[in-house]
Enzyme design. Sequence first.
Site, short mmCIF file in Angstrom:
data_model
loop_
_atom_site.label_atom_id
_atom_site.label_comp_id
_atom_site.label_asym_id
_atom_site.label_seq_id
_atom_site.Cartn_x
_atom_site.Cartn_y
_atom_site.Cartn_z
N LEU A 123 13.87 8.82 -7.86
CA LEU A 123 14.07 8.81 -6.41
C LEU A 123 14.07 7.39 -5.88
O LEU A 123 15.03 6.95 -5.26
CB LEU A 123 12.96 9.63 -5.73
N GLU A 125 14.36 3.43 -5.18
CA GLU A 125 15.35 2.41 -5.52
C GLU A 125 14.79 1.03 -5.18
O GLU A 125 13.77 0.93 -4.50
CB GLU A 125 16.66 2.69 -4.76
N PRO A 126 15.42 -0.04 -5.69
CA PRO A 126 14.84 -1.38 -5.49
C PRO A 126 14.55 -1.73 -4.04
O PRO A 126 13.57 -2.43 -3.74
CB PRO A 126 15.91 -2.30 -6.09
N GLY A 240 2.66 16.82 -6.23
CA GLY A 240 2.50 15.51 -6.83
C GLY A 240 1.31 14.76 -6.27
O GLY A 240 0.58 14.08 -7.01
N ARG A 241 1.10 14.88 -4.97
CA ARG A 241 -0.05 14.21 -4.36
C ARG A 241 -1.37 14.80 -4.85
O ARG A 241 -2.35 14.08 -5.06
CB ARG A 241 0.04 14.32 -2.84
N LEU A 336 -22.05 -3.50 -13.87
CA LEU A 336 -22.06 -4.12 -15.20
C LEU A 336 -22.12 -5.64 -15.15
O LEU A 336 -22.29 -6.29 -16.18
CB LEU A 336 -20.83 -3.69 -16.00
N GLU A 361 3.70 8.14 -5.37
CA GLU A 361 3.75 9.40 -4.60
C GLU A 361 3.54 9.13 -3.11
O GLU A 361 2.92 9.90 -2.39
CB GLU A 361 2.73 10.42 -5.12
#
Length: 375
Positions: A123, A125-126, A240-241, A336, A361
């Site tokens: 879906l 594009e650049p 998808g979400r 840590l 997404e």
Amino acid sequence: MLLNADQTMVRDAMRDFAQRELWPKAAEWDKTHHFPKDVHRGLAQLGAYGICVPESLGGAGLDYLSLAVVLEEIAAGDGGTSTAISVTNCPVNAILLRYGSAEQQRRWLTALARGEMLGAFCLTEPHVGSDASALRSTAVRRGDTYVINGVKQFITSGKNAQLAIVIAVTDKGAGKKGMSAFIVPTVTPGYRVARLEDKLGQRSSDTAQIQLDDCAIPADHLIGAEGEGYKIALSALEGGRIGIAAQSVGMARSALEVAVDYARQRESFGAALIEHQAVGFRLAQCATELEAARQLIWHAASLRDANQPCLKEAAMAKLFASEMSERVCSAALQTLGGYGYVSDFPVERIYRDVRVCQIYERTSDIQKIIIQRAL
């Protein structure tokens, strides 16, 4: 909200596999940018490629809540692997299940659900991210074929997938109603991996730029009707979400578990770190936010399983879980200390892996727009 017996069994099986086959190898895959095909075959055998696809079409015949549980467990083992599994389940399988013809489902969806194929969704594009209505890739009908030209950007599994769903413009003058969806086998002449992205994280999952140069496919590879591409693309984003949100929880959970184990063992000023309120409270806050995110996800998934609207709830789950996961990973790294910042411990890798969850997404900003409109 609780899991039923079947969902618990699925969770336990996937957790066992992920902790045995993913977690011990994830650091090496990250360093070498390795796509673990052998592990994907194991996940396919467990049904992870077709969680919500009916058994009659080769899938596991489960629900979206089960999919959320599965993706959390896979992500707890390795974030990149969970992304590839998430995309092939939804949007790819979800689109074919909802809009594919009986022949398309028999030929393609069955193979995807069985794990014989991995799916990609083309879906973005650049020049186009969240604004899907501004696509420039075109598909021109020539007799019994469509010829596709354009460039697709940030395509998960663009290199390793065998099948891509491509959204392209078939009518330049029709705006959102001028886009259509197509099945494009990646062996089709003209489908070319132009570049593999060198990413901050999730290096066990390839992210590619795809060049489509006079890529000719049979006309029966059109999904639905011409002009339905925008609707088809957006229809799968709810699921998808939910999947991305579940991934976020899985990765954050692993980071928190590492931090808790470290805080129990490391001593400072005569006591275990976790006994110091500054550390203990930090970890308590993380655990609380993680559980809140999980419940948001399970609620959205349950609504989808009940065929109830869940656009707002899926956006809320994705927004909260993805932003929570970065906070939890940061807190784990802080716990840590210097060891959190080096690759001897897995927290720095998880911290890198989880950052993209606020982007793909559709970004956190877009989720807020969706929620705002729902109000």
